[in-house]
Write a protein that holds these residues in place. Structure first.
Motif, mmCIF file in Angstrom:
data_model
loop_
_atom_site.group_PDB
_atom_site.id
_atom_site.type_symbol
_atom_site.label_atom_id
_atom_site.label_comp_id
_atom_site.label_asym_id
_atom_site.label_seq_id
_atom_site.Cartn_x
_atom_site.Cartn_y
_atom_site.Cartn_z
ATOM 1 N N PHE A 42 0.830 -1.212 0.000
ATOM 2 C CA PHE A 42 0.000 0.000 0.000
ATOM 3 C C PHE A 42 0.860 1.256 0.000
ATOM 4 N N LEU A 43 1.960 1.220 0.724
ATOM 5 C CA LEU A 43 2.877 2.357 0.763
ATOM 6 C C LEU A 43 3.470 2.612 -0.630
ATOM 7 N N ALA A 46 0.796 4.207 -2.827
ATOM 8 C CA ALA A 46 0.654 5.618 -2.452
ATOM 9 C C ALA A 46 1.803 6.451 -3.023
ATOM 10 N N ILE A 49 1.239 7.040 -6.711
ATOM 11 C CA ILE A 49 0.177 8.025 -6.931
ATOM 12 C C ILE A 49 0.714 9.436 -6.667
ATOM 13 N N ILE A 50 1.493 9.583 -5.609
ATOM 14 C CA ILE A 50 2.080 10.893 -5.296
ATOM 15 C C ILE A 50 3.006 11.340 -6.423
#
Length: 176
Positions: A42-43, A46, A49-50
């Motif tokens: 998940f990290l 993320a 996406i960032i």
């Protein structure tokens, strides 16, 4: 193709790919068990996406705030494909040529983790056995499976790209 789109797509694609290589290398060096870590997965999502948000913000700024949906999506898609290509190429080399034994270890860890998760959800033993049999028969780090996974990653990236592009495209002026 617009030079800004090409330059930003390639630059951020290389950044994303190298970041993925760095993460894979750190996990490999620190502890192979981390390859089964859900929170790390998940990290990573993320983080990607960032990076996509930063990429499209920068591109929109360079377009003086007038970014079309097509240019936004093209920029993101170029970046994603390059990043995925670099990551998959590294994984192919690492797990099929440098250290093929690591993939066997990760497979065992994945099976153990899967059994534990399925047992927590009170999954019937027959379903657990079927899942384990399926995992045993598949080599998730084979060249074919990694390439197949890259196609899935490109598809998921395209979906994220469509969503992000819709947010970052310039608002059309209303006709008067």
């Amino acid at each position: 193709m617009n030079e800004i789109v090409k330059k930003n797509g390639i630059t951020y694609g290389i950044i994303t790919g190298l970041l993925s290589v760095l993460i894979t290398t750190l996990i490999y060096v620190i502890d192979l068990k981390l390859f089964t870590s859900v929170w790390l997965g998940f990290l990573s999502i993320a983080m990607y996406i960032i990076i996509g948000i930063v990429l499209l913000s920068k591109t929109r700024k360079e377009f003086m705030g007038s970014l079309t949906f097509k240019d936004a999506f093209t920029t993101y898609f170029i970046s994603a494909v390059i990043g995925i290509f670099i990551s998959v190429a590294f994984n192919i080399i690492l797990f099929n040529f440098i250290d093929p034994a690591a993939k066997a270890t990760i497979k065992e860890l994945t099976m153990k983790y899967t059994v534990e998760m399925l047992q927590k959800f009170n999954t019937p033993a027959s379903a657990i056995n079927d899942t384990i049999k399926s995992l045993e028969e598949n080599d998730q780090f084979s060249v074919f499976k990694l390439l197949q996974g890259s196609l899935f990653s490109i598809l998921i990236s395209a979906i994220f790209g469509l969503i992000l592009s819709a947010f970052f495209k310039s608002k059309s002026a209303l006709p008067q």
